[in-house]
Design an enzyme around this catalytic site. Structure first.
Site, mmCIF file in Angstrom:
data_model
loop_
_atom_site.group_PDB
_atom_site.id
_atom_site.type_symbol
_atom_site.label_atom_id
_atom_site.label_comp_id
_atom_site.label_asym_id
_atom_site.label_seq_id
_atom_site.Cartn_x
_atom_site.Cartn_y
_atom_site.Cartn_z
ATOM 1 N N HIS A 357 -30.814 -7.468 -25.741
ATOM 2 C CA HIS A 357 -30.477 -9.141 -26.246
ATOM 3 C C HIS A 357 -29.754 -9.999 -24.594
ATOM 4 O O HIS A 357 -29.083 -11.108 -24.058
ATOM 5 C CB HIS A 357 -29.419 -8.389 -26.928
ATOM 6 C CG HIS A 357 -29.255 -8.687 -27.784
ATOM 7 N ND1 HIS A 357 -29.705 -9.670 -28.885
ATOM 8 C CD2 HIS A 357 -29.533 -7.852 -28.962
ATOM 9 C CE1 HIS A 357 -29.790 -9.224 -30.094
ATOM 10 N NE2 HIS A 357 -30.161 -8.411 -29.738
ATOM 11 N N LYS A 545 -19.166 -21.481 -29.173
ATOM 12 C CA LYS A 545 -19.619 -20.666 -28.224
ATOM 13 C C LYS A 545 -19.187 -19.281 -27.575
ATOM 14 O O LYS A 545 -17.508 -20.709 -27.537
ATOM 15 C CB LYS A 545 -20.565 -20.403 -27.610
ATOM 16 C CG LYS A 545 -21.081 -21.888 -26.594
ATOM 17 C CD LYS A 545 -22.424 -22.120 -25.373
ATOM 18 C CE LYS A 545 -22.975 -22.392 -26.315
ATOM 19 N NZ LYS A 545 -24.504 -21.915 -26.140
ATOM 20 N N ARG A 546 -18.485 -18.321 -27.624
ATOM 21 C CA ARG A 546 -17.961 -17.197 -26.606
ATOM 22 C C ARG A 546 -17.965 -18.234 -25.288
ATOM 23 O O ARG A 546 -18.785 -19.279 -24.219
ATOM 24 C CB ARG A 546 -18.494 -16.587 -25.739
ATOM 25 C CG ARG A 546 -18.492 -15.423 -27.112
ATOM 26 C CD ARG A 546 -17.049 -15.388 -27.628
ATOM 27 N NE ARG A 546 -15.936 -14.502 -26.705
ATOM 28 C CZ ARG A 546 -15.661 -13.233 -26.952
ATOM 29 N NH1 ARG A 546 -15.745 -12.188 -28.295
ATOM 30 N NH2 ARG A 546 -14.961 -13.015 -26.407
ATOM 31 N N LYS A 551 -22.700 -19.486 -19.788
ATOM 32 C CA LYS A 551 -22.395 -20.503 -20.512
ATOM 33 C C LYS A 551 -22.107 -21.941 -19.939
ATOM 34 O O LYS A 551 -22.710 -22.886 -20.615
ATOM 35 C CB LYS A 551 -22.120 -20.075 -22.008
ATOM 36 C CG LYS A 551 -22.204 -18.810 -22.349
ATOM 37 C CD LYS A 551 -21.446 -18.720 -24.031
ATOM 38 C CE LYS A 551 -22.156 -17.531 -24.848
ATOM 39 N NZ LYS A 551 -23.397 -17.705 -25.336
ATOM 40 N N THR A 653 -28.542 -18.240 -30.504
ATOM 41 C CA THR A 653 -28.882 -18.956 -31.726
ATOM 42 C C THR A 653 -27.762 -20.000 -32.673
ATOM 43 O O THR A 653 -27.973 -20.654 -33.636
ATOM 44 C CB THR A 653 -28.128 -17.890 -33.199
ATOM 45 O OG1 THR A 653 -26.946 -17.276 -32.503
ATOM 46 C CG2 THR A 653 -29.590 -16.947 -32.722
ATOM 47 N N LYS A 657 -28.464 -23.496 -35.666
ATOM 48 C CA LYS A 657 -27.867 -23.854 -36.846
ATOM 49 C C LYS A 657 -27.343 -25.331 -35.837
ATOM 50 O O LYS A 657 -27.244 -26.632 -37.464
ATOM 51 C CB LYS A 657 -25.961 -23.361 -36.212
ATOM 52 C CG LYS A 657 -26.610 -21.946 -36.584
ATOM 53 C CD LYS A 657 -24.894 -20.940 -36.131
ATOM 54 C CE LYS A 657 -24.863 -20.080 -36.157
ATOM 55 N NZ LYS A 657 -23.825 -19.255 -35.255
HETATM 56 C C1 LIG Z 1 -23.815 -18.530 -33.783
HETATM 57 C C2 LIG Z 1 -22.662 -18.162 -33.392
HETATM 58 C C3 LIG Z 1 -22.227 -17.509 -31.886
HETATM 59 C C4 LIG Z 1 -23.773 -17.542 -31.164
HETATM 60 O O1 LIG Z 1 -23.426 -18.925 -30.277
HETATM 61 P P1 LIG Z 1 -24.339 -18.996 -29.142
HETATM 62 O O2 LIG Z 1 -24.161 -20.867 -29.061
HETATM 63 O O3 LIG Z 1 -25.496 -18.845 -29.519
HETATM 64 O O4 LIG Z 1 -23.384 -18.300 -27.979
HETATM 65 C C5 LIG Z 1 -21.023 -17.562 -32.075
HETATM 66 N N1 LIG Z 1 -19.962 -16.824 -32.319
HETATM 67 C C6 LIG Z 1 -20.171 -17.293 -33.376
HETATM 68 C C7 LIG Z 1 -18.743 -17.685 -34.845
HETATM 69 C C8 LIG Z 1 -21.400 -18.239 -34.472
HETATM 70 O O5 LIG Z 1 -21.573 -18.439 -35.838
#
Ligand SMILES: *Cc1c(COP(=O)(O)O)cnc(C)c1O
Length: 804
Positions: A357, A545-546, A551, A653, A657
């Protein structure tokens, strides 16, 4: 035949009445929302448990193969809405409640998020349970029943504070404990080996036991017979140590039991970063040993031998965290079944597959050999033998190449290397996007790629798209049903049919109306829960995101600061009014990430206090970003910020979305952004920044941010502004970092990011153009469904067929 979907209103009302009476001795009219939530959850749970039983019976009947997905994290979020949706019960449940003047939407709000994960990795595991169930693949997820999940985030004066996430009081209704199926896990102690002339005996002495007690929950498939199981292990002390207690060692008797139960107390809140603590190692072995014990027990009771394990079972190791499942299976095959090393190794290899990952070195797991040996003495011995055999095998392929062999070996530099165990043993190694899968072959695992190229493959991540479309965005779902029919609900590839309407003015304007309505709903929600007011007529530009330097939320913040200065200097300039929405948790010990949160919050406050700017530019920071927040936000988002340094985000991911909900990606060509741009057409995203090879070249020649800063007056001005700060706040730590090391090359991409933000404004102004871009994203999001991803795994890696 699909079961459980045909309840009349009357039948369902009876079901709910009975459940409420049995649980709370109350009728529907007098029940609280919370009691209704619990009753509905228990009804769904009961149905799923029955359905799962039938599904697994059919699997054994068909001699089918099963998948066990091992992961330290499952970020499940809420379950009621998706369970009812997938079981086809939303409509009937809503009708029943309406008669009592209750709203199903209020019932959903009673459920806490099951936050048993940090971010993308844990959410991926949760999405794959949904995908397996929908694809009729018999799947079981294994993880830990953390008493406390990911912390709840509070922001106090710009600074993140963490609160314990006590989720079980509301979330526990989905779980059923099975103490009869507990597994003993042994730590510490010594190993005694003996030879009786016929057999080699291994005895583990003076060990301390922890009892792993399973609790199960179920995940429904959509319009399918499949149901996935998530089995979560809770650590219990093996009965009170009466001997110590009687000997007067009260303290030690109590400490022993508290230490055992500490293992499942709390999730480590680090994302893409390791925590080299003994407790974490114990958690990892606890999950691995309990799960392998359970798998072996089930298989033996069905087949009486582990000889055919690889024909009936695929075990997936999601990242290196559950790697110890590999030597644990070896241990059972060697010590408990008496197989030779060769035989045990062959069974193990054919059973295990591994997903990588991240390529970032701070996330590559290595354990100190001394700690490892003391905590897991028998597993250590097996790792030593694996190391010998691995080195001997490598010597045949790379004779005399000591450097390579040392680098690839299981043990080295006083450490046990988890990724090397996976690469050496597993029959399959995959990355999570095309780009990432190429990068692991060329960088971290290059030598293993040379050694066994046939093992390497790619499965691009996917999402449980019904959660973010049917459940989260009813407006868009309705529009899609009206334009392309209902087929997309089961088969995401049917979204492609929408492409036909890319020049249809009516559809494009209906799409815009849906987005506008969703923005209003989100703005109202935000006002209600936080008091913050945002203008739904502004562009919603979102980065959730985190919080992490790679990032690059600080790149986003730098652009906002530049825009602020621009508006101050050009008060009459015609700009597209934008609302920047952030949401992110930082690991509690990650100082720079917490500074980044402070920067964004303080920029927001500065702008808020400036009437001249706040009409044109706003910043809001959402507290406690989690799955439920994400479900609320995606339908209202117009720009998806995916701005990691090229080569650092394995897939992402969140990007999927957003795309599904019609947001345009403003991003670098990193992770799955590459495939998103390819699928939707590059002209339908806004791409900027260096490419991965350019990043690598720049690193090789030596990166100096000063060159980029000196060449860009706006960059220099923004940094100076932040360094000076305002209202007694300065951001010199971030600025210093960007001026001197800038490990993720923010300054190198700054100018092009400014350019991209500007292009974006132009495109957004042309409503026809923008709506078409949005439509093209929705129409091409189908390949990013978890159903597709699971199907890829089943076909190429697990070699599992659906049970029809
Ligand atoms: C989808 C999701 C992530 C992943 O987000 P990335 O932008 O791909 O890092 C992280 N936290 C939550 C709560 C999510 O639903």
């Amino acid at each position: 035949m699909i079961l459980n979907t045909r309840y009349t209103k009357k039948e369902f009302e009876k079901l709910l009445t009975e459940k409420l009476f049995n649980e709370f001795a109350i009728d529907i009219a007098s029940a609280t929302d919370e009691q209704i939530y619990r009753a509905l959850a228990l009804i769904a749970r009961g149905m799923l448990s029955e359905k799962r039983k039938r599904f697994i019976a059919r699997t054994y009947g068909a001699n089918g193969k099963q998948v066990y997905y091992l992961c330290m994290e499952f970020l499940m979020g809420r379950s009621l809405k998706t369970s009812l949706l997938n079981l086809g019960l939303c409509g009937v449940a809503d009708e029943v409640l309406r008669d009592y003047s209750m709203k199903l939407d209020n019932i959903y709000e009673q459920e806490p998020d099951a936050g048993l994960g940090n971010g993308g990795l844990g959410r991926l595991a949760a999405c794959y349970l949904d995908g397996m169930a929908t694809d009729d693949i018999p799947g079981t997820g294994y993880s830990i029943l953390y008493e406390y999940g990911i912390f709840k985030q509070k922001i106090v004066d710009g600074w993140q504070q963490e609160r314990a996430d006590n989720w079980l009081p509301g979330g526990g209704v989905w779980l059923k404990s099975h103490p009869d199926q507990a597994v003993e896990v042994r730590f510490d102690g010594e190993i005694e080996e003996s030879w009786d002339g016929v057999y080699h005996h291994v005895e583990h002495k003076n060990y301390s036991s922890v009892i792993a007690v399973p609790s199960d929950m179920y995940v429904a498939g959509y319009d399918s017979n499949g149901v996935s199981q998530l089995r979560l292990w809770q650590a219990k002390a093996p009965g009170f140590d009466m001997d110590s207690f009687n000997a007067g060692e009260y303290g030690s008797a109590i400490t022993k039991s508290a230490n055992a139960e500490l293992i499942s107390k709390v999730l480590y809140p680090n994302d893409n970063h390791i925590e080299g603590k003994i407790l974490r190692l114990r958690q990892q072995y606890f999950l691995s040993a309990a799960s392998i014990g359970d798998i072996a027990k089930n298989h033996l009771s069905q087949y009486g031998t582990l000889e055919n394990l690889p024909d009936k079972v695929a075990i997936h190791v999601n990242d290196t965290h559950p790697t110890l499942a590999i030597p644990e299976l070896m241990r059972i095959l060697l010590d408990e079944c008496g197989y030779t090393w060769e035989k045990a190794f062959d069974i193990t290899r054919r059973t295990f597959a591994y997903t990588n990952h991240t390529v970032m070195s701070e996330a590559l797991e290595k354990w100190n050999e001394d700690i490892f040996k003391k905590t897991l003495p028998r597993i250590y011995q097996i790792c030593v033998e694996l190391d010998h055999r691995c080195r001997a095998d490598l010597e045949r392929t790379f004779p005399g190449d000591e450097g390579k062999i040392n680098y690839m070996a299981v043990l080295g530099d006083g450490q046990v290397r988890m990724a090397n165990i996976c690469c050496y043993v597993c029959h399959s190694i995959n990355g999570v996007s095309q780009l990432h899968s190429e990068i692991i072959k060329q960088s971290v695992f290059h030598d293993y790629f040379l050694y066994s190229p046939e093992k390497f493959t790619n499965v691009t991540n996917g999402i449980a798209y019904r959660r973010w479309l049917l459940a989260a965005n009813p407006g868009l779902t309705g529009l899609l049903e009206d334009t392309i029919g209902p087929g997309f609900k089961k088969d995401a590839s049917e979204l492609k049919k929408l492409e036909k309407f890319k020049a249809d003015k009516k559809v494009l304007s209906a799409l815009e109306d849906v987005k506008d309505a969703n923005k209003v709903i989100f703005a109202q929600h935000l006002k209600k829960v936080t008091g913050q007011e945002i203008d739904p007529h502004t562009l919603f530009d979102v980065q959730v995101k985190r919080m992490h330097e790679y990032k690059r939320q600080h790149l986003n913040a730098l652009n906002i600061a530049a825009q602020y200065l621009y508006i101050k200097n050009n008060p009459n300039a015609d700009v597209v009014p934008k609302t920047y929405i952030f949401g992110a948790k930082a690991a509690p010990g990650y100082y720079m990430a917490k500074q980044m949160i402070r920067l964004i919050c303080k920029l927001g406050a500065l702008i808020d206090a400036d009437p001249m700017v706040r009409e044109k530019l706003r910043v809001v920071y959402l507290e406690d970003y989690n799955v439920t927040t994400s479900e609320r936000l995606m339908p209202a988002s117009e720009v998806s910020e995916q701005i990691s340094l090229a080569g650092t985000e394995a897939s992402g991911t969140g990007n999927m979305k957003f795309m599904l909900n019609g947001a345009v990606t403003l991003g670098t060509l990193d992770g799955a952004n590459v495939e998103i741009a390819e699928a939707a057409g590059r002209e339908n995203e806004i791409i900027f920044g260096m490419l991965t090879p350019e990043v690598n070249d720049l690193k090789r020649f030596g990166y100096h941010p000063s060159g980029f800063i000196n060449n860009c007056p706006e960059a220099a001005e923004v940094l100076a502004f932040l360094e000076r700060g305002w209202g007694g706040e300065s951001f010199h730590e971030i600025v210093n970092n960007l001026r001197t090391s800038d490990p993720y090359m923010v300054m190198a991409d700054f100018a092009d990011y400014r350019r991209a933000q500007n292009d974006l404004s132009g495109l957004y102004r042309d409503r026809g153009v923008w709506n078409r871009m949005s439509l093209m994203n929705i129409a091409n999001a189908g390949i990013f469904s978890a159903d597709r991803a699971v199907n890829d795994y089943a076909r190429d890696i697990w070699h599992v067929k659906p049970i029809k």
